[in-house]
Design an enzyme around this catalytic site. Structure first.
Site, short mmCIF file in Angstrom:
data_model
loop_
_atom_site.label_atom_id
_atom_site.label_comp_id
_atom_site.label_asym_id
_atom_site.label_seq_id
_atom_site.Cartn_x
_atom_site.Cartn_y
_atom_site.Cartn_z
N SER A 88 0.81 -1.21 0.00
CA SER A 88 0.00 0.00 0.00
C SER A 88 0.85 1.27 0.00
O SER A 88 1.62 1.51 -0.92
CB SER A 88 -0.97 -0.03 1.19
OG SER A 88 -1.90 1.01 1.11
N ASP A 231 -2.51 6.15 -3.51
CA ASP A 231 -1.44 5.51 -2.76
C ASP A 231 -0.84 4.40 -3.62
O ASP A 231 -1.06 4.35 -4.83
CB ASP A 231 -1.96 5.00 -1.42
CG ASP A 231 -3.03 3.91 -1.58
OD1 ASP A 231 -3.66 3.86 -2.66
OD2 ASP A 231 -3.23 3.12 -0.65
N ASP A 233 -1.37 1.17 -4.01
CA ASP A 233 -2.20 0.17 -4.69
C ASP A 233 -3.54 0.73 -5.14
O ASP A 233 -4.41 -0.02 -5.59
CB ASP A 233 -2.41 -1.06 -3.81
CG ASP A 233 -3.12 -0.75 -2.50
OD1 ASP A 233 -3.02 0.40 -2.03
OD2 ASP A 233 -3.76 -1.65 -1.94
N ASP A 235 -6.14 1.80 -3.65
CA ASP A 235 -7.39 1.55 -2.94
C ASP A 235 -7.83 2.80 -2.18
O ASP A 235 -8.92 2.84 -1.62
CB ASP A 235 -7.29 0.35 -1.99
CG ASP A 235 -6.33 0.56 -0.82
OD1 ASP A 235 -5.49 1.48 -0.89
OD2 ASP A 235 -6.40 -0.21 0.15
#
Length: 447
Positions: A88, A231, A233, A235
């Site tokens: 992440s 960020d 990834d 999400d």
């Protein structure tokens, strides 16, 4: 050995042997997996290791390559589970493993504990030649996800958007999908590089300085660009308004909650114990309920399913749109910010400036992990005496007042206890913070 934290497995220099064992443990109960990874330099290594464990246990694996977490979560519907290799927002030397159910929700602590038990107690026997899984490559995952999201959008305005992907997994989706949605897009940090050469993947004001400068430069000619930044990834997301301000996470969430209620007639939304009371103030006007839950997308998703609410969000930019899918999705969230702007026919900075401004304070205090429970027990008892109120213990210890609140909570990933305060008056905020810090230090000392 404890492996899973508050967001799957996440480690500095993640050992491929651990990944192999995770894969083998998964194969005990799942026989059809889909796997993706972000742009980190160790992504291929960790994916190969976990795939080896899966195959050895007889689990078939479909690899979809370098993708954002929302693509992996959406793809999981066709398999027994989804596996995302990502750390992440952490720096490039970290990597991790996050697991998803068929419905797009991340594994809950009970599921993770079951896997951990297998890893800690299994002998990891070699598979037999006639029971080895197979690997399939699928190159359609990004296309399938993008088509699904675009079918569920309602954007007619051609917005100007700067998309900052942090050289991370969002690069393979965000610039294209915003363009396909009719936006004029300028991409920043949009080539994949697991060293994160453009900026670190945490989308905060410090890391977004160059992107802010670009937006200010563009808007000096009245072009009305906004920014969407992800960020590692994708999400999560944060928006940058036309004035070049990185929007406050709490204010953006409050504004969006109001939009969802006004547009859909929703009678409730889900958020976490650390979210601003501005959400309550906004939604009370429409008679909508604010359901608070533990911090983390797993808890938010569970509450969405339990209550039937269509939206849940955290003040970290982690939003879940249950009417679309149950995986946190920073790409979809960014697009829906545009929907909100179109609905109100206002600029983003105008929408954000309508949200009440409160005094927010945050502190983190070093605390050995073995003393965290002692501290929280003390805070709960002492706080009840000081504030003459029963503590709310859904996640950490929280005391709520008419003019503000304080939340004291142990970190799930670091040796800290965090103190968060919000109040309508500065003096009250400072008083709450001073009291909170004092209680934590006294709890640590044991006196």
């Amino acid at each position: 050995m404890k492996l899973f934290g508050t967001s799957g497995i996440r480690m500095k220099n993640l050992d491929p042997l651990i990944a192999y064992k995770v894969g083998y443990a998964i194969s005990k109960n799942f026989k059809k997996a889909v796997i993706g990874r972000d742009t980190r330099t160790t992504g291929n290594l960790i994916e190969s290791a976990i795939t080896a464990g899966l195959l050895n246990g007889g689990c078939d694996v479909t690899t979809i390559g370098m993708v954002p977490t929302p693509v992996l979560g959406y793809s999981a519907k066709d398999y027994d589970l989804g596996i995302m290799i990502t750390a992440s927002h952490n720096p490039p030397e970290y990597n991790g493993i996050k697991l998803f159910n068929k419905n797009g929700t991340a594994f809950d602590p009970k599921q993770e504990k079951e896997l951990e038990n297998i890893i800690n107690n299994d002998d990891f026997n070699e598979g037999t030649w006639d029971n080895i899984g197979c690997v399939i490559e699928d190159k359609t995952a990004v296309k399938n996800y993008s088509e699904y999201i675009l079918q569920n959008l309602d954007i007619k305005t051609n917005f100007n958007v700067v998309v900052d992907c942090a050289n991370a997994a969002g690069c393979v989706v965000s610039p294209n999908i915003f363009t396909e949605a009719g936006c004029k897009v300028i991409s920043v940090n949009s080539h994949c590089d697991g060293r994160f050469v453009g900026r670190m993947p945490e989308p905060n004001e410090k890391n977004l300085k160059e992107t802010v400068d670009i937006i200010k430069g563009l808007n000096s000619n009245c072009r009305n660009y906004i920014g969407i930044a992800h960020d590692g990834d994708a999400d999560r997301m944060i928006a940058i308004d036309e004035l070049g301000r990185v929007t406050d996470f709490d204010k953006l969430l409050a504004a969006f909650c109001k939009y969802i209620v006004q547009k859909t007639g929703a009678d409730k939304i889900v958020t976490t114990v650390d979210a601003s009371m501005a959400i309550d103030e906004y939604l009370n006007e429409f008679g909508a309920e604010v359901v608070r839950t533990k911090i983390g997308d797993v808890a938010v998703a569970e509450e969405l399913e339990k209550t039937g609410a269509i939206f849940g969000g955290e003040p970290s930019g982690t939003w879940i749109h249950r009417d679309i899918h149950l995986t946190p999705d920073g790409i979809l969230s960014g697009l829906r910010v545009l929907e909100m702007m179109e609905f109100y026919d206002k600029k983003l900075h105008e929408i954000i400036d309508e949200v009440p401004s409160y005094y927010n304070m945050r502190e983190k205090i070093l605390c050995p992990d073995n003393l965290k429970q002692q501290v929280m027990d003390y805070v709960s008892k002492e706080g009840e005496k000081i504030f003459e109120k029963k503590p709310e213990t859904l996640d950490g210890v929280r005391f709520s007042f008419e003019k503000g609140w304080i939340l004291i909570r142990p970190s799930g990933t670091e040796s800290y206890v965090r103190v968060r305060v919000e109040a309508k008056e500065k003096d009250f905020a400072e008083k709450l913070m001073k009291t909170g810090i004092s209680m934590v230090y006294t709890g640590i000392s044991g006196n």
